[in-house]
Scaffold this motif. Structure first.
Motif, PDB file in Angstrom:
ATOM      1  N   PHE A 177       0.990  -1.164   0.112  1.00 57.12           N
ATOM      2  CA  PHE A 177      -0.036  -0.062  -0.106  1.00 57.12           C
ATOM      3  C   PHE A 177       0.972   1.340   0.044  1.00 57.12           C
ATOM      4  O   PHE A 177       1.630   1.409   1.056  1.00 57.12           O
ATOM      5  CB  PHE A 177      -0.802  -0.072   1.158  1.00 57.12           C
ATOM      6  N   LYS A 178       0.535   2.010  -1.044  1.00 55.65           N
ATOM      7  CA  LYS A 178       1.683   3.118  -1.190  1.00 55.65           C
ATOM      8  C   LYS A 178       0.944   4.490  -1.639  1.00 55.65           C
ATOM      9  O   LYS A 178       0.124   4.363  -2.205  1.00 55.65           O
ATOM     10  CB  LYS A 178       2.666   2.634  -2.339  1.00 55.65           C
ATOM     11  N   ALA A 179       1.234   5.529  -0.788  1.00 54.81           N
ATOM     12  CA  ALA A 179       0.897   6.939  -0.889  1.00 54.81           C
ATOM     13  C   ALA A 179       1.565   7.628  -1.797  1.00 54.81           C
ATOM     14  O   ALA A 179       3.069   7.510  -1.366  1.00 54.81           O
ATOM     15  CB  ALA A 179       0.295   7.644   0.377  1.00 54.81           C
ATOM     16  N   PHE A 180       1.311   8.236  -2.963  1.00 55.41           N
ATOM     17  CA  PHE A 180       2.168   8.768  -3.811  1.00 55.41           C
ATOM     18  C   PHE A 180       1.471   9.914  -4.513  1.00 55.41           C
ATOM     19  O   PHE A 180       0.341  10.298  -4.183  1.00 55.41           O
ATOM     20  CB  PHE A 180       2.680   7.930  -4.939  1.00 55.41           C
ATOM     21  N   ASN A 181       2.267  10.536  -5.390  1.00 52.82           N
ATOM     22  CA  ASN A 181       1.545  11.779  -6.197  1.00 52.82           C
ATOM     23  C   ASN A 181       0.971  12.825  -5.068  1.00 52.82           C
ATOM     24  O   ASN A 181       0.143  13.189  -5.019  1.00 52.82           O
ATOM     25  CB  ASN A 181       0.651  11.350  -7.168  1.00 52.82           C
ATOM     26  N   ILE A 182       1.790  13.099  -4.114  1.00 50.23           N
ATOM     27  CA  ILE A 182       1.297  13.870  -3.024  1.00 50.23           C
ATOM     28  C   ILE A 182       1.633  15.518  -3.172  1.00 50.23           C
ATOM     29  O   ILE A 182       2.604  15.775  -3.470  1.00 50.23           O
ATOM     30  CB  ILE A 182       1.875  13.487  -1.598  1.00 50.23           C
TER      31      ILE A 182
ATOM     32  N   SER B  36      -4.521  21.405   2.419  1.00 53.60           N
ATOM     33  CA  SER B  36      -4.866  20.129   2.460  1.00 53.60           C
ATOM     34  C   SER B  36      -3.882  19.191   1.702  1.00 53.60           C
ATOM     35  O   SER B  36      -3.494  19.858   0.557  1.00 53.60           O
ATOM     36  CB  SER B  36      -6.147  19.814   2.327  1.00 53.60           C
ATOM     37  N   TYR B  37      -3.688  17.993   2.122  1.00 51.00           N
ATOM     38  CA  TYR B  37      -3.027  17.170   1.237  1.00 51.00           C
ATOM     39  C   TYR B  37      -3.843  16.589   0.323  1.00 51.00           C
ATOM     40  O   TYR B  37      -4.935  16.214   0.478  1.00 51.00           O
ATOM     41  CB  TYR B  37      -2.369  15.824   1.963  1.00 51.00           C
ATOM     42  N   VAL B  38      -3.373  16.253  -1.031  1.00 49.82           N
ATOM     43  CA  VAL B  38      -4.138  15.500  -2.155  1.00 49.82           C
ATOM     44  C   VAL B  38      -3.129  14.568  -2.396  1.00 49.82           C
ATOM     45  O   VAL B  38      -2.030  14.861  -2.860  1.00 49.82           O
ATOM     46  CB  VAL B  38      -4.524  16.512  -3.320  1.00 49.82           C
ATOM     47  N   PHE B  39      -3.518  13.235  -2.483  1.00 51.82           N
ATOM     48  CA  PHE B  39      -2.723  11.989  -3.145  1.00 51.82           C
ATOM     49  C   PHE B  39      -3.250  11.146  -3.537  1.00 51.82           C
ATOM     50  O   PHE B  39      -4.768  10.772  -3.467  1.00 51.82           O
ATOM     51  CB  PHE B  39      -1.888  11.932  -1.704  1.00 51.82           C
ATOM     52  N   ASP B  40      -2.478   9.945  -4.073  1.00 53.56           N
ATOM     53  CA  ASP B  40      -3.201   8.763  -4.559  1.00 53.56           C
ATOM     54  C   ASP B  40      -2.751   7.618  -3.826  1.00 53.56           C
ATOM     55  O   ASP B  40      -1.563   7.709  -3.088  1.00 53.56           O
ATOM     56  CB  ASP B  40      -2.594   8.509  -6.004  1.00 53.56           C
ATOM     57  N   VAL B  41      -3.306   6.746  -3.859  1.00 51.93           N
ATOM     58  CA  VAL B  41      -2.945   5.291  -3.119  1.00 51.93           C
ATOM     59  C   VAL B  41      -3.011   4.114  -4.078  1.00 51.93           C
ATOM     60  O   VAL B  41      -3.921   3.980  -4.732  1.00 51.93           O
ATOM     61  CB  VAL B  41      -3.860   5.111  -1.984  1.00 51.93           C
ATOM     62  N   GLN B  42      -1.772   3.353  -4.021  1.00 60.64           N
ATOM     63  CA  GLN B  42      -1.797   2.236  -4.755  1.00 60.64           C
ATOM     64  C   GLN B  42      -2.146   1.094  -3.901  1.00 60.64           C
ATOM     65  O   GLN B  42      -1.305   0.917  -2.688  1.00 60.64           O
ATOM     66  CB  GLN B  42      -0.383   2.081  -5.354  1.00 60.64           C
ATOM     67  N   THR B  43      -3.221   0.415  -3.911  1.00 64.12           N
ATOM     68  CA  THR B  43      -3.532  -0.699  -3.197  1.00 64.12           C
ATOM     69  C   THR B  43      -2.974  -2.037  -4.212  1.00 64.12           C
ATOM     70  O   THR B  43      -2.549  -1.975  -5.295  1.00 64.12           O
ATOM     71  CB  THR B  43      -5.062  -0.884  -3.023  1.00 64.12           C
ATOM     72  N   PRO B  44      -3.108  -3.223  -3.713  1.00 65.37           N
ATOM     73  CA  PRO B  44      -3.035  -4.505  -4.512  1.00 65.37           C
ATOM     74  C   PRO B  44      -4.008  -4.544  -5.677  1.00 65.37           C
ATOM     75  O   PRO B  44      -3.389  -5.472  -6.571  1.00 65.37           O
ATOM     76  CB  PRO B  44      -3.190  -5.785  -3.519  1.00 65.37           C
ATOM     77  N   ASN B  45      -5.142  -4.006  -5.692  1.00 65.75           N
ATOM     78  CA  ASN B  45      -6.087  -4.315  -6.910  1.00 65.75           C
ATOM     79  C   ASN B  45      -6.393  -2.830  -7.606  1.00 65.75           C
ATOM     80  O   ASN B  45      -6.833  -3.054  -8.811  1.00 65.75           O
ATOM     81  CB  ASN B  45      -7.320  -4.564  -6.181  1.00 65.75           C
TER      82      ASN B  45
ATOM     83  N   ILE C 143      -5.594   1.620  -8.121  1.00 64.72           N
ATOM     84  CA  ILE C 143      -5.025   2.831  -7.645  1.00 64.72           C
ATOM     85  C   ILE C 143      -6.278   3.923  -7.647  1.00 64.72           C
ATOM     86  O   ILE C 143      -7.136   4.090  -8.209  1.00 64.72           O
ATOM     87  CB  ILE C 143      -4.094   3.647  -8.941  1.00 64.72           C
ATOM     88  N   ILE C 144      -6.158   4.582  -5.953  1.00 60.68           N
ATOM     89  CA  ILE C 144      -7.423   5.270  -5.482  1.00 60.68           C
ATOM     90  C   ILE C 144      -6.589   6.564  -5.862  1.00 60.68           C
ATOM     91  O   ILE C 144      -5.641   7.219  -5.247  1.00 60.68           O
ATOM     92  CB  ILE C 144      -7.606   5.291  -4.192  1.00 60.68           C
ATOM     93  N   LYS C 145      -7.520   7.583  -6.608  1.00 58.92           N
ATOM     94  CA  LYS C 145      -6.834   8.706  -7.074  1.00 58.92           C
ATOM     95  C   LYS C 145      -7.330   9.943  -6.455  1.00 58.92           C
ATOM     96  O   LYS C 145      -8.603   9.785  -5.715  1.00 58.92           O
ATOM     97  CB  LYS C 145      -7.017   9.107  -8.603  1.00 58.92           C
ATOM     98  N   ASP C 146      -6.675  10.930  -6.122  1.00 50.94           N
ATOM     99  CA  ASP C 146      -7.114  12.234  -5.665  1.00 50.94           C
ATOM    100  C   ASP C 146      -7.720  12.362  -4.157  1.00 50.94           C
ATOM    101  O   ASP C 146      -8.840  12.774  -4.282  1.00 50.94           O
ATOM    102  CB  ASP C 146      -7.813  12.949  -6.673  1.00 50.94           C
ATOM    103  N   LEU C 147      -7.160  11.545  -3.285  1.00 50.77           N
ATOM    104  CA  LEU C 147      -7.840  11.476  -2.047  1.00 50.77           C
ATOM    105  C   LEU C 147      -7.501  12.976  -1.287  1.00 50.77           C
ATOM    106  O   LEU C 147      -6.361  13.406  -1.442  1.00 50.77           O
ATOM    107  CB  LEU C 147      -7.073  10.542  -1.015  1.00 50.77           C
ATOM    108  N   HIS C 148      -8.447  13.291  -0.632  1.00 51.84           N
ATOM    109  CA  HIS C 148      -8.189  14.767   0.260  1.00 51.84           C
ATOM    110  C   HIS C 148      -8.150  14.573   1.723  1.00 51.84           C
ATOM    111  O   HIS C 148      -9.073  13.808   2.118  1.00 51.84           O
ATOM    112  CB  HIS C 148      -9.266  15.576  -0.262  1.00 51.84           C
ATOM    113  N   PHE C 149      -7.192  15.308   2.233  1.00 51.93           N
ATOM    114  CA  PHE C 149      -6.869  14.651   3.800  1.00 51.93           C
ATOM    115  C   PHE C 149      -6.240  16.148   4.463  1.00 51.93           C
ATOM    116  O   PHE C 149      -5.417  16.498   3.915  1.00 51.93           O
ATOM    117  CB  PHE C 149      -5.885  13.720   3.791  1.00 51.93           C
ATOM    118  N   GLY C 150      -7.157  16.403   5.390  1.00 48.01           N
ATOM    119  CA  GLY C 150      -6.902  17.847   5.906  1.00 48.01           C
ATOM    120  C   GLY C 150      -5.618  17.901   7.039  1.00 48.01           C
ATOM    121  O   GLY C 150      -5.433  19.061   7.540  1.00 48.01           O
ATOM    122  N   LEU C 151      -4.917  16.619   7.529  1.00 51.55           N
ATOM    123  CA  LEU C 151      -4.268  16.797   8.569  1.00 51.55           C
ATOM    124  C   LEU C 151      -2.902  16.899   8.014  1.00 51.55           C
ATOM    125  O   LEU C 151      -2.528  16.289   7.212  1.00 51.55           O
ATOM    126  CB  LEU C 151      -4.452  15.593   9.600  1.00 51.55           C
ATOM    127  N   PRO C 152      -2.022  18.119   8.592  1.00 54.38           N
ATOM    128  CA  PRO C 152      -0.751  18.094   8.065  1.00 54.38           C
ATOM    129  C   PRO C 152       0.191  17.360   8.514  1.00 54.38           C
ATOM    130  O   PRO C 152       0.002  16.590   9.713  1.00 54.38           O
ATOM    131  CB  PRO C 152      -0.543  19.517   8.729  1.00 54.38           C
TER     132      PRO C 152
END
Length: 449
Positions: A239-244, A250-259, A261-270
């Protein structure tokens, strides 16, 4: 022990962050709940408002008469002294008296349990995971070691079949748990007053990890000497967070899972450490079968935890942040987040060391972490459960710091000293009673803006 046969639950030390969420849980289950604590607090006030009877004097006469019957469970906090009369009253009459960790063990044995372990990141990771599961409709109760902003509570949900718990390494408490899915966020040395050596802590974490027989259900960081599913930020892992990137604070990032790629996740904690906490929660929710869109929506709406990089003031002229950090690694994480968000600004850190033993054991690391700030104010060491140790004090710690702008200030002079600084970013740090000073610091700074 069968909790279904328990009608009454009595807490000795009900006001603690961990004890109070258990009290809320049993109240939600329809049990009759009451308890004792040494002093009133915001948490005890909230419990009383919810209908729980609490008293603040150690007196057998104040135990409600309904609780003298056999089907009463008594839960104690480790902070209660052996001479406590109420505790001894129940012990002498052969009541079921259990530590909080033992009760969590019983609860997790009867539910599908997510356990979050690690010397740092437990509360944030558990909160994010609990929020994701609750928002996705899972029948969950999450026991949190902090007040989650979204719920203004240390308990998320009132489910009966799924639990999220912080697997606390202190006093080896996490060995009581029965996890189905778990993660280990870190294994830094801590609690050496309990363990003695960093090797002993590592052995305890390895024993905890062995509770998960199916290693596809155990999530770890890459550097840990444990078999499990790796999670990493900007590094190859299962499981990899990238393209941060940072957009609108806020952070915007993608997550590679085994199955996928979840794109453009938004997350407000620094802070990169919080990205890692979010990634662990995402991985556990993913393996549980939580839909991707539900995960994304919940991650975006998560507001954080009080005293975890908690903004008190956020203006163009000045920023004031409060954080619970009490270990050098956590202070480094706060510093990294502040520098990332506020480059080239002057940062004042106010730190209250927590425990004489922790200050002694990590003095050089504390000095290095604190020296990275532009200015540092040290308060006296908060003793918590300990007696003073000869030669271990804030002056001794400050002498190790390489910072040119450092001073020790009594609490009575703290606000005046803060107001005299020209820093544009102010951070209060520590796990002692520094949190109680935050409202008055905030008020005083606001009056100058």
């Amino acid at each position: 022990m069968n909790l279904n046969q328990i009608h009454n639950v009595y807490f000795i030390g009900i006001g603690g962050i961990g004890m109070s969420n258990l009290a809320r849980y049993f109240k939600n289950l329809g049990k009759q709940v009451s308890g004792y604590d040494k002093t009133p607090s915001a948490l005890t006030n909230e419990l009383i408002e919810s209908g729980i009877s609490i008293h603040f004097e150690d007196s057998i006469d104040l135990i409600p008469k309904d609780f003298y019957v056999e089907n009463t469970l008594v839960i104690i906090t480790p902070a209660v002294p052996k001479a406590h009369s109420e505790w001894n009253y129940f012990l002498e009459r052969d009541f079921q008296v259990k530590k909080r960790a033992e009760v969590l063990g019983i609860i997790t044995k009867d539910t599908f349990c997510f356990a979050v372990a690690g010397t740092h990141g437990k509360t944030t990771t558990s909160s994010i995971l609990g929020h994701v599961l609750y928002e996705s409709g899972a029948d969950v109760t999450a026991f949190i070691g902090g007040i989650v902003e979204n719920y203004n509570s240390n308990l998320i949900g009132s489910g009966k079949t799924v639990t999220v718990v912080e697997a606390d390494e202190f006093d080896r408490s996490f060995l009581h748990l029965y996890p189905n899915i778990a993660c280990i966020t870190s294994m830094d040395a801590d609690h050496l007053d309990i363990y003695g050596t960093s090797e002993a802590i590592e052995e305890s974490f390895i024993e905890f990890a062995s509770k998960i027989e199916d290693k596809s259900k155990l999530f770890i960081t890459k550097e840990l000497p444990i078999e499990g599913v790796t999670c990493a930020v900007n590094e190859d892992a299962v499981f990899k967070a990238f393209n941060i990137r940072i957009e609108n604070g806020s952070y915007v990032f993608d997550v590679q899972t085994p199955n996928e790629i979840i794109k453009d996740l938004h997350f407000g904690l620094p802070g990169k450490h919080n990205l890692m906490n979010a990634l662990m929660a995402i991985a556990m929710a993913n393996i549980f079968g939580t839909p991707t869109d539900a995960i994304a929506k919940a991650i975006a709406s998560f507001k954080g935890i009080k005293r975890r990089f908690s903004y008190q003031i956020k203006t163009d002229k000045l920023v004031y942040i409060d954080d619970y950090a009490h270990h050098p690694t956590e202070i480094n994480a706060v510093h990294q987040a502040v520098r990332e968000l506020y480059p080239n600004q002057k940062v004042l850190a106010i730190f209250q060391p927590h425990l004489f033993s922790r200050t002694r054991d990590f003095a050089d690391d504390f000095a290095k972490s604190l020296s990275a700030f532009d200015e540092v104010i040290l308060l006296d060491i908060y003793p918590a459960r300990e007696l003073p140790m000869e030669g271990i004090n804030s002056q001794w710690l400050m002498d190790k710091m390489t910072n040119n702008y450092k001073k020790i200030v009594p609490k009575s002079d703290l606000i005046a000293t803060i107001l005299a600084s020209d820093a544009t970013v102010i951070v209060t740090i520590g796990a002692g009673d520094i949190g109680e000073l935050v409202p008055s610091i905030k008020k005083a700074i606001n009056e100058t803006l």
